[in-house]
Design a protein around this motif. Structure first.
Motif, PDB file in Angstrom:
ATOM      1  N   ARG A 180      14.944  54.437  53.444  1.00 36.80           N
ATOM      2  CA  ARG A 180      16.139  53.620  53.228  1.00 36.80           C
ATOM      3  C   ARG A 180      16.602  52.983  54.538  1.00 36.80           C
ATOM      4  NH1 ARG A 180      19.733  53.512  49.142  1.00 36.80           N
ATOM      5  NH2 ARG A 180      18.814  55.390  48.220  1.00 36.80           N
ATOM      6  N   THR A 181      16.429  53.688  55.653  1.00 42.24           N
ATOM      7  CA  THR A 181      16.852  53.172  56.948  1.00 42.24           C
ATOM      8  C   THR A 181      16.172  51.844  57.266  1.00 42.24           C
ATOM      9  OG1 THR A 181      17.195  55.417  57.777  1.00 42.24           O
ATOM     10  CG2 THR A 181      16.953  53.673  59.419  1.00 42.24           C
ATOM     11  N   VAL A 182      14.892  51.746  56.939  1.00 46.12           N
ATOM     12  CA  VAL A 182      14.111  50.538  57.249  1.00 46.12           C
ATOM     13  C   VAL A 182      14.219  49.501  56.145  1.00 46.12           C
ATOM     14  CG1 VAL A 182      11.772  49.642  57.622  1.00 46.12           C
ATOM     15  CG2 VAL A 182      12.502  51.760  58.741  1.00 46.12           C
ATOM     16  N   VAL A 183      14.039  49.922  54.895  1.00 45.27           N
ATOM     17  CA  VAL A 183      13.911  48.981  53.774  1.00 45.27           C
ATOM     18  C   VAL A 183      15.259  48.658  53.138  1.00 45.27           C
ATOM     19  CG1 VAL A 183      12.651  48.516  51.629  1.00 45.27           C
ATOM     20  CG2 VAL A 183      11.641  50.018  53.337  1.00 45.27           C
ATOM     21  N   GLY A 184      16.200  49.585  53.243  1.00 41.74           N
ATOM     22  CA  GLY A 184      17.466  49.424  52.540  1.00 41.74           C
ATOM     23  C   GLY A 184      17.472  50.128  51.206  1.00 41.74           C
ATOM     24  N   THR A 185      16.317  50.578  50.757  1.00 46.48           N
ATOM     25  CA  THR A 185      16.163  51.398  49.558  1.00 46.48           C
ATOM     26  C   THR A 185      15.015  52.354  49.821  1.00 46.48           C
ATOM     27  OG1 THR A 185      15.840  51.357  47.141  1.00 46.48           O
ATOM     28  CG2 THR A 185      14.579  49.772  48.424  1.00 46.48           C
ATOM     29  N   ALA A 186      15.094  53.571  49.330  1.00 47.28           N
ATOM     30  CA  ALA A 186      14.073  54.576  49.602  1.00 47.28           C
ATOM     31  C   ALA A 186      12.936  54.448  48.596  1.00 47.28           C
ATOM     32  CB  ALA A 186      14.671  55.980  49.542  1.00 47.28           C
ATOM     33  N   LEU A 187      11.725  54.168  49.086  1.00 50.87           N
ATOM     34  CA  LEU A 187      10.541  54.045  48.240  1.00 50.87           C
ATOM     35  C   LEU A 187       9.754  55.342  48.293  1.00 50.87           C
ATOM     36  CD1 LEU A 187       9.651  50.470  49.452  1.00 50.87           C
ATOM     37  CD2 LEU A 187      10.306  51.052  47.111  1.00 50.87           C
TER      38      LEU A 187
END
Length: 246
Positions: A180-187
């Motif tokens: 989430r820190t990088v993408v804005g949503t946790a994949l």
């Protein structure tokens, strides 16, 4: 609950384990190993030439006929150029019932030109976004590339996102690039070793999704035809597609 059966495969530009470049062998392997799984989503990487003009390698029409899936790069803007079948080697096929609402290509940073294809569709009335890509071998570059994908997702309407392809994440866990820190949503999704073909040790190929969905029934396809045809094994996974907030 709606499910999408997904398969992703890096075909190594049709260069097999015997060193021979044979595009027909790739198509035949798809017929024998992939078609019986009846995927709804089928993503290929390294499926165009490595250098400009990134020319076509495989017979996408035959693949579409064999799988019953729609080749989604029918518009020039969804291909790298007039001699390409996909965008920087990424080619995506979708079930005919997955009607395209919106599609884009996404240029990704790096010393080696990378890109992604994004298609927004509906699955039994539920909207979802399918992104296929081939990320860098370098973790700092993967983080940069996923940050760009995350910014793209943020600009688009809110819906569940499915990410699949050769993500080049060596670690057995999810990886910082998909956080989430990088993408804005946790994949999230299972890690299954797909590389190298002869004795898979590294989970380079992934099928991931964000909440409220999840990936289940993930397995590496171990078939003599696909094992001979490329240096990666294909990966299968079922993705639950849920209404946001479920």
């Amino acid at each position: 609950m709606a499910k999408l059966s997904c398969v992703t495969w890096n075909i190594h530009r049709a260069k097999g384990q015997d060193g021979r470049v044979d595009p027909d062998r790739i198509v035949d392997a798809i017929g024998s190993a992939i078609v019986p799984l009846a995927p709804d989503v089928f993503a290929l990487q390294e499926a165009d030439g490595a250098c400009r003009p990134h020319a076509r390698i495989i017979d996408v029409e035959r693949i579409s006929e064999l799988t019953g899936l729609d080749y989604i790069h029918d518009q020039p803007g969804l291909r790298w150029g007039p001699q390409s079948d996909g965008f920087l080697g990424t080619i995506l096929f979708l079930h005919p019932e997955l009607k395209r609402l919106h599609a884009d290509v996404i240029d990704l940073p790096g010393h080696c030109h990378r890109g992604a294809i994004s298609v927004e569709t509906k699955v039994h009335g539920r909207e979802c976004r399918i992104i296929s890509t081939h990320l860098s071998l370098s973790q700092p570059l993967r983080i940069m590339q996923m940050r760009v994908i995350g910014q793209y997702i943020r600009r688009r309407p809110q819906m569940q996102t499915l990410l699949l392809g050769d993500l080049n994440e060596w670690s057995p866990w999810r990886g910082l690039a998909f956080s989430r820190t990088v993408v804005g949503t946790a994949l999230r999704g299972p890690s299954k070793a797909t590389f190298p073909t002869g004795r898979p040790l590294l989970p380079l190929d992934r099928i991931l999704t964000d909440a409220p969905g999840r990936v289940s029934a993930a397995f590496v396809i171990d078939h003599p035809d696909t094992n001979l045809a490329s240096d990666h094994r294909p990966l299968h996974g079922d993705v639950d597609i849920c209404e946001m907030g479920e």
